[in-house]
Scaffold this motif. Structure first.
Motif, mmCIF file in Angstrom:
data_model
loop_
_atom_site.group_PDB
_atom_site.id
_atom_site.type_symbol
_atom_site.label_atom_id
_atom_site.label_comp_id
_atom_site.label_asym_id
_atom_site.label_seq_id
_atom_site.Cartn_x
_atom_site.Cartn_y
_atom_site.Cartn_z
ATOM 1 N N ALA A 37 0.836 -1.204 0.000
ATOM 2 C CA ALA A 37 0.000 0.000 0.000
ATOM 3 C C ALA A 37 0.873 1.257 0.000
ATOM 4 N N ARG A 38 1.982 1.236 0.738
ATOM 5 C CA ARG A 38 2.892 2.393 0.754
ATOM 6 C C ARG A 38 3.548 2.576 -0.613
ATOM 7 N N MET A 39 3.841 1.471 -1.308
ATOM 8 C CA MET A 39 4.423 1.580 -2.648
ATOM 9 C C MET A 39 3.434 2.267 -3.588
ATOM 10 N N HIS A 40 2.175 1.848 -3.514
ATOM 11 C CA HIS A 40 1.162 2.476 -4.367
ATOM 12 C C HIS A 40 1.004 3.947 -4.010
ATOM 13 N N ALA A 41 0.989 4.262 -2.712
ATOM 14 C CA ALA A 41 0.820 5.652 -2.270
ATOM 15 C C ALA A 41 2.003 6.515 -2.706
ATOM 16 N N ALA A 42 3.204 5.929 -2.730
ATOM 17 C CA ALA A 42 4.398 6.675 -3.127
ATOM 18 C C ALA A 42 4.511 6.801 -4.642
#
Length: 134
Positions: A37-42
């Motif tokens: 999820a953090r990868m997508h958000a970044a």
């Protein structure tokens, strides 16, 4: 005399349901999901992180990918937690090795044993000489 009923033995509905996940599995999946999820958000998610790409990845690949992302982002605590989950599958544990070694006094050896020992020493020293020369 007391009679105990419904104590022990197999009972319908007892125990953990088949296919349910234990605490460590749930924690590991949560860490992976949060990292993705953090990868997508970044905005750094690539084609591998599509639903089809993720379903094609093994759980170990997902954890490895998430661990790499966490380490690159400087989140070392999360990366270490993922590394701890991955380690048993990537690095074999060292096993205890038992050897049967007898130490003998050189004066108790026969001539044949001494010759074999000398030949082994000369072969080993030749290998060292070749390594130094090459």
């Amino acid at each position: 005399m007391m009679k105990l009923t419904n104590h022990g033995g197999i009972r319908p509905g007892a125990g953990r349901p088949p296919g349910s996940r234990n605490r460590s599995t749930i924690d590991r999946e949560q860490l992976s999901a949060e990292a993705i999820a953090r990868m997508h958000a970044a905005g750094i998610a690539n084609e591998v992180l599509t639903p089809a790409g993720i379903s094609a990845m093994s759980p170990l690949e997902v954890l490895s990918y998430a661990m790499t992302f966490e380490a690159c982002a400087g989140r070392w605590v999360q990366a270490a937690a993922l590394a701890k989950e991955i380690a048993p599958y990537r690095h074999a544990k060292l096993s205890h090795v038992v050897t049967d070694t007898t130490i003998r006094n050189i004066s108790d050896m026969s001539d044949a044993e001494l010759e074999m020992l000398v030949s082994r020493i000369s072969v080993d020293s030749n290998e060292v000489d070749e390594d130094e020369a090459g």
